[in-house]
Motif scaffolding. Structure first.
Motif, PDB file in Angstrom:
ATOM      1  N   UNK A   1     -34.874  79.416  52.035  1.00  0.00           N
ATOM      2  CA  UNK A   1     -35.189  78.754  53.295  1.00  0.00           C
ATOM      3  C   UNK A   1     -34.037  78.965  54.278  1.00  0.00           C
ATOM      4  N   UNK A   2     -34.372  79.390  55.506  1.00  0.00           N
ATOM      5  CA  UNK A   2     -33.330  79.659  56.492  1.00  0.00           C
ATOM      6  C   UNK A   2     -32.821  78.368  57.103  1.00  0.00           C
ATOM      7  N   UNK A   3     -31.576  78.410  57.560  1.00  0.00           N
ATOM      8  CA  UNK A   3     -30.979  77.226  58.172  1.00  0.00           C
ATOM      9  C   UNK A   3     -31.640  76.930  59.509  1.00  0.00           C
ATOM     10  N   UNK A   4     -31.772  75.644  59.821  1.00  0.00           N
ATOM     11  CA  UNK A   4     -32.331  75.225  61.102  1.00  0.00           C
ATOM     12  C   UNK A   4     -31.214  75.242  62.128  1.00  0.00           C
ATOM     13  N   UNK A   5     -31.394  75.946  63.256  1.00  0.00           N
ATOM     14  CA  UNK A   5     -30.313  76.001  64.253  1.00  0.00           C
ATOM     15  C   UNK A   5     -30.013  74.615  64.812  1.00  0.00           C
ATOM     16  N   UNK A   6     -28.760  74.328  65.033  1.00  0.00           N
ATOM     17  CA  UNK A   6     -28.398  73.079  65.700  1.00  0.00           C
ATOM     18  C   UNK A   6     -28.513  73.273  67.203  1.00  0.00           C
ATOM     19  N   UNK A   7     -28.829  72.192  67.956  1.00  0.00           N
ATOM     20  CA  UNK A   7     -29.039  72.336  69.394  1.00  0.00           C
ATOM     21  C   UNK A   7     -27.899  73.052  70.099  1.00  0.00           C
ATOM     22  N   UNK A   8     -26.648  72.780  69.724  1.00  0.00           N
ATOM     23  CA  UNK A   8     -25.516  73.400  70.393  1.00  0.00           C
ATOM     24  C   UNK A   8     -25.414  74.892  70.172  1.00  0.00           C
ATOM     25  N   UNK A   9     -26.098  75.410  69.122  1.00  0.00           N
ATOM     26  CA  UNK A   9     -26.005  76.838  68.828  1.00  0.00           C
ATOM     27  C   UNK A   9     -27.038  77.653  69.591  1.00  0.00           C
ATOM     28  N   UNK A  10     -27.924  76.999  70.309  1.00  0.00           N
ATOM     29  CA  UNK A  10     -28.966  77.705  71.028  1.00  0.00           C
ATOM     30  C   UNK A  10     -28.432  78.233  72.364  1.00  0.00           C
ATOM     31  N   UNK A  11     -28.975  79.353  72.830  1.00  0.00           N
ATOM     32  CA  UNK A  11     -28.452  79.968  74.055  1.00  0.00           C
ATOM     33  C   UNK A  11     -28.837  79.178  75.302  1.00  0.00           C
ATOM     34  N   UNK A  12     -28.039  79.357  76.336  1.00  0.00           N
ATOM     35  CA  UNK A  12     -28.364  78.804  77.642  1.00  0.00           C
ATOM     36  C   UNK A  12     -28.919  79.911  78.536  1.00  0.00           C
ATOM     37  N   UNK A  13     -29.807  79.526  79.444  1.00  0.00           N
ATOM     38  CA  UNK A  13     -30.287  80.459  80.465  1.00  0.00           C
ATOM     39  C   UNK A  13     -29.978  79.867  81.836  1.00  0.00           C
ATOM     40  N   UNK A  14     -29.706  80.732  82.781  1.00  0.00           N
ATOM     41  CA  UNK A  14     -29.491  80.322  84.168  1.00  0.00           C
ATOM     42  C   UNK A  14     -30.553  81.004  85.005  1.00  0.00           C
ATOM     43  N   UNK A  15     -31.378  80.194  85.657  1.00  0.00           N
ATOM     44  CA  UNK A  15     -32.527  80.754  86.372  1.00  0.00           C
ATOM     45  C   UNK A  15     -32.462  80.379  87.847  1.00  0.00           C
ATOM     46  N   UNK A  16     -33.000  81.240  88.709  1.00  0.00           N
ATOM     47  CA  UNK A  16     -32.980  80.956  90.147  1.00  0.00           C
ATOM     48  C   UNK A  16     -34.049  79.927  90.521  1.00  0.00           C
ATOM     49  N   UNK A  17     -33.798  79.192  91.598  1.00  0.00           N
ATOM     50  CA  UNK A  17     -34.830  78.302  92.118  1.00  0.00           C
ATOM     51  C   UNK A  17     -35.119  78.656  93.573  1.00  0.00           C
ATOM     52  N   UNK A  18     -36.193  78.072  94.098  1.00  0.00           N
ATOM     53  CA  UNK A  18     -36.679  78.452  95.420  1.00  0.00           C
ATOM     54  C   UNK A  18     -35.722  78.062  96.540  1.00  0.00           C
ATOM     55  N   UNK A  19     -34.795  77.140  96.274  1.00  0.00           N
ATOM     56  CA  UNK A  19     -33.864  76.689  97.309  1.00  0.00           C
ATOM     57  C   UNK A  19     -32.721  77.672  97.539  1.00  0.00           C
ATOM     58  N   UNK A  20     -32.632  78.679  96.688  1.00  0.00           N
ATOM     59  CA  UNK A  20     -31.532  79.631  96.772  1.00  0.00           C
ATOM     60  C   UNK A  20     -30.435  79.361  95.770  1.00  0.00           C
ATOM     61  N   UNK A  21     -30.582  78.281  94.991  1.00  0.00           N
ATOM     62  CA  UNK A  21     -29.596  77.947  93.974  1.00  0.00           C
ATOM     63  C   UNK A  21     -30.028  78.388  92.592  1.00  0.00           C
ATOM     64  N   UNK A  22     -29.350  77.841  91.598  1.00  0.00           N
ATOM     65  CA  UNK A  22     -29.626  78.181  90.203  1.00  0.00           C
ATOM     66  C   UNK A  22     -29.590  76.910  89.374  1.00  0.00           C
ATOM     67  N   UNK A  23     -30.279  76.926  88.260  1.00  0.00           N
ATOM     68  CA  UNK A  23     -30.205  75.818  87.302  1.00  0.00           C
ATOM     69  C   UNK A  23     -30.018  76.396  85.907  1.00  0.00           C
ATOM     70  N   UNK A  24     -29.375  75.611  85.065  1.00  0.00           N
ATOM     71  CA  UNK A  24     -29.076  76.056  83.705  1.00  0.00           C
ATOM     72  C   UNK A  24     -29.727  75.113  82.710  1.00  0.00           C
ATOM     73  N   UNK A  25     -30.261  75.675  81.639  1.00  0.00           N
ATOM     74  CA  UNK A  25     -30.794  74.846  80.558  1.00  0.00           C
ATOM     75  C   UNK A  25     -30.542  75.538  79.237  1.00  0.00           C
ATOM     76  N   UNK A  26     -30.441  74.720  78.212  1.00  0.00           N
ATOM     77  CA  UNK A  26     -30.279  75.247  76.859  1.00  0.00           C
ATOM     78  C   UNK A  26     -31.665  75.359  76.233  1.00  0.00           C
TER      79      UNK A  26
END
Length: 396
Positions: A1-26
């Motif tokens: 059985x493979x290990x379950x990833x912990x939340x902190x080990x997951x990658x973050x993405x930075x995506x553009x928004x319509x206002x001209x800025x960016x937001x980040x989420x894991x």
């Protein structure tokens, strides 16, 4: 059985928004959706599958389709592993939007052979799109062209879906012409067919199909056709994006004729049913969310409606986003998510159609896919999203 990833080990993405800025989420840890290699029993469910373009091919507008066959057929095997039949060579596969007739023939042949190998259902689109616009001027011309495709699909060992025809829409003078043409076609079929009513949102050239721009009048003609030939009709696939219309139509169908929902805006409630009637499915959305939708149907088979809602409900915002206006460009989102999930080598489409959705739309798609639990490898998805955003100049 493979290990379950912990939340902190997951990658973050930075995506553009319509206002001209960016937001980040894991991104969330991937969901371990179970496979379901046998066909689902509680509902008949076809996923309308896309084609993966060959990155080395000259897939520019107007060029013959160059297809990555390994990726295209591999994606269908993924659908089979989750219990879905394949609706082949439909609008999701870019019929009338880059997939030419020689490519359609090869696609249906290969996919039908693979379906037989896996004991899976396949139904394939037959229409008149191998003939140039304006080249069919009479009803006989339309029937002859359509018959050619019907015979090919049947010869490949696939069930026939009678796709809506732009040629018929251009030639028909009224409801009686639709009734005549379809009556002649269903009588030729070797097994019951699926009738496809594709709404104007999916193809503006099909406005006024069934002989009227009034949906109630068109529905009356459609029902007359089905009732007159119920023994030759397996089901009807309706893509009008109206849950109210679909509920009324399915209640009026003759016994034994299925309503295959094509409503990518309301499919969870329509497939679930109201206790008296339910819809089966023939959906492009199922190709987007196959693992989650399969888990939902598995719950429904066990009588667990709460489990069904928990798995299927979160997929709906993703589907509504992918199918937002202009709806006929939804294929871009299907291909983009397939690329993020490693089902194809590049984000490219036949006919150069990948340019038909913008970066803001595709970035939001990734967030909604994460919410739905259908990013199977978040690290790969994050890496590929980052490379795409950098290419189009959408980085902080």
């Amino acid at each position: 059985m493979s290990a379950v990833p912990t939340p902190g080990s997951m990658p973050e993405i930075t995506v553009p928004d319509a206002s001209g800025g960016f937001r980040t989420r894991r991104l969330a840890a991937p969901v371990a959706w179970p496979e379901h290699p046998a066909p689902h029993t509680v509902r008949v469910a076809f996923a309308a599958a896309h084609v993966a373009a060959d990155p080395r091919g000259d897939n520019v507008p107007g060029a013959p389709a160059a297809i990555d066959w390994d990726a295209t057929l591999g994606f269908r095997r993924e659908l089979f592993r989750h219990g879905f039949g394949v609706a082949e060579a439909m609008d999701t596969a870019q019929r009338n939007m880059g997939l030419d007739w020689p490519a359609v023939q090869e696609l249906v042949r290969r996919s039908a052979a693979q379906a037989r190998e896996h004991g899976a259902r396949i139904a394939s689109g037959a229409g008149t799109d191998h003939r140039p616009p304006g080249s069919l001027t009479t009803l006989d011309d339309v029937v002859d062209a359509w018959t050619e495709q019907v015979e090919f699909v049947q010869g490949a060992g696939s069930q026939v879906i009678l796709m809506a025809s732009r040629h018929l829409a251009a030639v028909a003078r009224g409801p009686e012409d639709y009734l005549e043409v379809y009556a002649r076609l269903v009588k030729q079929a070797e097994q019951p067919v699926v009738l496809h009513w594709l709404g104007e949102a999916f193809d503006p050239q099909l406005a006024g199909y069934w002989g009227s721009g009034d949906v109630e009048v068109a529905t009356a003609t459609f029902l007359q056709l089905v009732r007159d030939h119920a023994d030759a009709v397996d089901g009807v696939k309706v893509s009008l994006l109206s849950a109210e219309h679909e509920r009324g139509l399915r209640a009026a169908l003759p016994p034994g004729v299925r309503l295959y929902t094509g409503d990518d805006f309301h499919y969870p409630e329509l497939i679930r049913g109201d206790g008296e009637h339910h819809s089966d499915a023939l959906l492009g959305a199922l190709a987007l969310v196959a693992p989650a939708a399969s888990s939902a149907l598995r719950s429904l088979e066990a009588g667990d409606t709460d489990g069904y809602d928990a798995a299927m409900g979160p997929t709906l915002p993703l589907s509504r986003h992918v199918f937002e206006a202009p709806t006929f460009h939804y294929k871009v989102g299907v291909a983009f998510l397939a690329w993020l999930n490693g089902h194809q080598r590049g984000f490219t489409m036949v006919g150069g159609l990948q340019s038909a959705r913008g970066a803001l739309h595709l970035a939001r798609l990734v967030e909604l896919a994460d919410d739905a639990g259908v990013l199977r490898d978040p690290d790969l998805a994050a890496q590929r999203l980052g490379s795409y955003l950098a290419t189009v100049g959408m980085t902080p």
